[in-house]
Design a protein around this motif. Sequence first.
Motif, PDB file in Angstrom:
ATOM      1  N   LEU A   1     -11.566 -68.642  17.615  1.00 47.19           N
ATOM      2  CA  LEU A   1     -11.335 -69.558  16.495  1.00 47.19           C
ATOM      3  C   LEU A   1     -10.731 -68.833  15.298  1.00 47.19           C
ATOM      4  CD1 LEU A   1     -14.503 -71.819  16.770  1.00 47.19           C
ATOM      5  CD2 LEU A   1     -12.146 -72.392  17.400  1.00 47.19           C
ATOM      6  N   ALA A   2     -11.129 -67.574  15.078  1.00 46.52           N
ATOM      7  CA  ALA A   2     -10.522 -66.793  13.994  1.00 46.52           C
ATOM      8  C   ALA A   2      -9.040 -66.554  14.280  1.00 46.52           C
ATOM      9  CB  ALA A   2     -11.256 -65.467  13.827  1.00 46.52           C
ATOM     10  N   TYR A   3      -8.718 -66.213  15.522  1.00 46.45           N
ATOM     11  CA  TYR A   3      -7.318 -65.999  15.896  1.00 46.45           C
ATOM     12  C   TYR A   3      -6.511 -67.294  15.751  1.00 46.45           C
ATOM     13  CZ  TYR A   3      -3.142 -65.186  18.648  1.00 46.45           C
ATOM     14  OH  TYR A   3      -1.835 -65.103  19.052  1.00 46.45           O
ATOM     15  N   LEU A   4      -7.059 -68.397  16.231  1.00 43.12           N
ATOM     16  CA  LEU A   4      -6.364 -69.676  16.119  1.00 43.12           C
ATOM     17  C   LEU A   4      -6.140 -70.052  14.650  1.00 43.12           C
ATOM     18  CD1 LEU A   4      -8.155 -71.670  18.950  1.00 43.12           C
ATOM     19  CD2 LEU A   4      -5.733 -71.028  18.894  1.00 43.12           C
ATOM     20  N   SER A   5      -7.123 -69.796  13.814  1.00 40.63           N
ATOM     21  CA  SER A   5      -6.978 -70.081  12.378  1.00 40.63           C
ATOM     22  C   SER A   5      -5.868 -69.236  11.778  1.00 40.63           C
ATOM     23  CB  SER A   5      -8.292 -69.823  11.644  1.00 40.63           C
ATOM     24  OG  SER A   5      -9.291 -70.696  12.107  1.00 40.63           O
ATOM     25  N   TYR A   6      -5.864 -67.956  12.103  1.00 44.01           N
ATOM     26  CA  TYR A   6      -4.833 -67.046  11.604  1.00 44.01           C
ATOM     27  C   TYR A   6      -3.443 -67.512  12.039  1.00 44.01           C
ATOM     28  CZ  TYR A   6      -1.890 -62.915  11.290  1.00 44.01           C
ATOM     29  OH  TYR A   6      -0.850 -62.056  11.031  1.00 44.01           O
ATOM     30  N   ARG A   7      -3.313 -67.859  13.307  1.00 43.78           N
ATOM     31  CA  ARG A   7      -2.001 -68.304  13.814  1.00 43.78           C
ATOM     32  C   ARG A   7      -1.553 -69.601  13.152  1.00 43.78           C
ATOM     33  NH1 ARG A   7       1.220 -66.145  17.950  1.00 43.78           N
ATOM     34  NH2 ARG A   7       2.306 -68.038  17.352  1.00 43.78           N
ATOM     35  N   ASP A   8      -2.501 -70.498  12.901  1.00 40.73           N
ATOM     36  CA  ASP A   8      -2.137 -71.762  12.270  1.00 40.73           C
ATOM     37  C   ASP A   8      -1.705 -71.538  10.819  1.00 40.73           C
ATOM     38  OD1 ASP A   8      -1.644 -74.488  12.419  1.00 40.73           O
ATOM     39  OD2 ASP A   8      -3.688 -75.065  11.919  1.00 40.73           O
ATOM     40  N   ILE A   9      -2.373 -70.636  10.127  1.00 44.85           N
ATOM     41  CA  ILE A   9      -2.009 -70.339   8.738  1.00 44.85           C
ATOM     42  C   ILE A   9      -0.651 -69.643   8.664  1.00 44.85           C
ATOM     43  CG2 ILE A   9      -2.615 -68.904   6.734  1.00 44.85           C
ATOM     44  CD1 ILE A   9      -5.591 -69.514   7.472  1.00 44.85           C
ATOM     45  N   THR A  10      -0.418 -68.674   9.541  1.00 45.06           N
ATOM     46  CA  THR A  10       0.807 -67.877   9.451  1.00 45.06           C
ATOM     47  C   THR A  10       2.010 -68.513  10.146  1.00 45.06           C
ATOM     48  OG1 THR A  10       0.175 -66.580  11.401  1.00 45.06           O
ATOM     49  CG2 THR A  10      -0.442 -65.697   9.236  1.00 45.06           C
ATOM     50  N   ALA A  11       1.799 -69.213  11.256  1.00 50.54           N
ATOM     51  CA  ALA A  11       2.930 -69.729  12.028  1.00 50.54           C
ATOM     52  C   ALA A  11       2.898 -71.245  12.211  1.00 50.54           C
ATOM     53  CB  ALA A  11       2.980 -69.052  13.397  1.00 50.54           C
ATOM     54  N   ARG A  12       1.862 -71.903  11.686  1.00 48.25           N
ATOM     55  CA  ARG A  12       1.704 -73.347  11.872  1.00 48.25           C
ATOM     56  C   ARG A  12       1.708 -73.709  13.355  1.00 48.25           C
ATOM     57  NH1 ARG A  12       1.975 -76.401   6.776  1.00 48.25           N
ATOM     58  NH2 ARG A  12       1.969 -74.707   5.283  1.00 48.25           N
ATOM     59  N   LEU A  13       0.957 -72.918  14.119  1.00 54.15           N
ATOM     60  CA  LEU A  13       0.941 -73.084  15.570  1.00 54.15           C
ATOM     61  C   LEU A  13      -0.446 -72.740  16.099  1.00 54.15           C
ATOM     62  CD1 LEU A  13       2.709 -73.428  18.205  1.00 54.15           C
ATOM     63  CD2 LEU A  13       2.885 -70.936  18.168  1.00 54.15           C
ATOM     64  N   LEU A  14      -0.956 -73.586  16.972  1.00 62.24           N
ATOM     65  CA  LEU A  14      -2.201 -73.319  17.684  1.00 62.24           C
ATOM     66  C   LEU A  14      -1.835 -73.143  19.151  1.00 62.24           C
ATOM     67  CD1 LEU A  14      -4.466 -75.960  15.931  1.00 62.24           C
ATOM     68  CD2 LEU A  14      -4.663 -73.484  15.744  1.00 62.24           C
ATOM     69  N   PRO A  15      -1.766 -71.894  19.636  1.00 64.43           N
ATOM     70  CA  PRO A  15      -1.244 -71.638  20.979  1.00 64.43           C
ATOM     71  C   PRO A  15      -2.114 -72.201  22.103  1.00 64.43           C
ATOM     72  CG  PRO A  15      -1.638 -69.581  19.778  1.00 64.43           C
ATOM     73  CD  PRO A  15      -2.120 -70.692  18.923  1.00 64.43           C
ATOM     74  N   ASN A  16      -1.437 -72.862  23.045  1.00 64.08           N
ATOM     75  CA  ASN A  16      -2.121 -73.404  24.226  1.00 64.08           C
ATOM     76  C   ASN A  16      -2.759 -72.302  25.049  1.00 64.08           C
ATOM     77  OD1 ASN A  16      -1.359 -76.002  23.581  1.00 64.08           O
ATOM     78  ND2 ASN A  16       0.476 -75.941  24.848  1.00 64.08           N
ATOM     79  N   ARG A  17      -2.165 -71.108  25.051  1.00 63.18           N
ATOM     80  CA  ARG A  17      -2.689 -70.014  25.879  1.00 63.18           C
ATOM     81  C   ARG A  17      -4.068 -69.553  25.408  1.00 63.18           C
ATOM     82  NH1 ARG A  17       0.949 -67.086  22.544  1.00 63.18           N
ATOM     83  NH2 ARG A  17      -0.060 -65.243  21.680  1.00 63.18           N
ATOM     84  N   VAL A  18      -4.481 -69.970  24.219  1.00 59.82           N
ATOM     85  CA  VAL A  18      -5.830 -69.680  23.729  1.00 59.82           C
ATOM     86  C   VAL A  18      -6.715 -70.922  23.854  1.00 59.82           C
ATOM     87  CG1 VAL A  18      -7.201 -68.948  21.737  1.00 59.82           C
ATOM     88  CG2 VAL A  18      -4.949 -67.927  22.136  1.00 59.82           C
ATOM     89  N   ILE A  19      -6.194 -72.070  23.476  1.00 60.83           N
ATOM     90  CA  ILE A  19      -7.002 -73.295  23.474  1.00 60.83           C
ATOM     91  C   ILE A  19      -7.416 -73.716  24.882  1.00 60.83           C
ATOM     92  CG2 ILE A  19      -7.024 -75.757  22.926  1.00 60.83           C
ATOM     93  CD1 ILE A  19      -5.313 -75.162  20.512  1.00 60.83           C
ATOM     94  N   TYR A  20      -6.500 -73.671  25.843  1.00 56.58           N
ATOM     95  CA  TYR A  20      -6.825 -74.114  27.200  1.00 56.58           C
ATOM     96  C   TYR A  20      -7.920 -73.272  27.854  1.00 56.58           C
ATOM     97  CZ  TYR A  20      -2.756 -77.257  27.079  1.00 56.58           C
ATOM     98  OH  TYR A  20      -1.858 -78.232  26.772  1.00 56.58           O
ATOM     99  N   PRO A  21      -7.811 -71.931  27.846  1.00 54.83           N
ATOM    100  CA  PRO A  21      -8.902 -71.148  28.444  1.00 54.83           C
ATOM    101  C   PRO A  21     -10.228 -71.304  27.696  1.00 54.83           C
ATOM    102  CG  PRO A  21      -6.957 -69.779  28.152  1.00 54.83           C
ATOM    103  CD  PRO A  21      -6.683 -71.081  27.478  1.00 54.83           C
TER     104      PRO A  21
END
Length: 160
Positions: free
Chosen positions: A21-41
Amino acid sequence: MIVGQAESYLFFVNFMLCMSLAYLSYRDITARLLPNRVIYPLTLLAFFLPRELIMLSYTDQLVGILCGLSFIAAIDAIYQKLRDRPGIGMGDAKLFGCAGAYLGPLALPYVLVIALCSGIIVWLLNKKRHNTQDAIPFGPFLALGFIIIWFLSQRGTLSL
């Protein structure tokens, strides 16, 4: 499961959940993207947790995923109809569905209230400081609500 094993397993799950969740938050803040390769697993992992740890049936998990996905998708559809542009990404819907896999459908309103309240506070502070109308990513606030409700449910403070 033996008590010592259960505590170790719970620590591992909590660690993986927090780091993801920390990684997803960081990616959303910096790239406006929540990667499927993290959410799906991360979502799939919920189905392999011991039933004593997650306290949900597989049906509750599936319903939680569907409720999370469909609610955010419906909100986005309404927003697009009114404003002729997307308002919230499908990554947010997938993250909310992931929360449903871990917490069940009955916990999702609590996650959403925490996400909305914290998001509004940050938006107001940002608007006051920078006098801007820029949109802010919603993923970090969903992640915050998700982890707060997860830990409250693990401690027995919140029973759903």
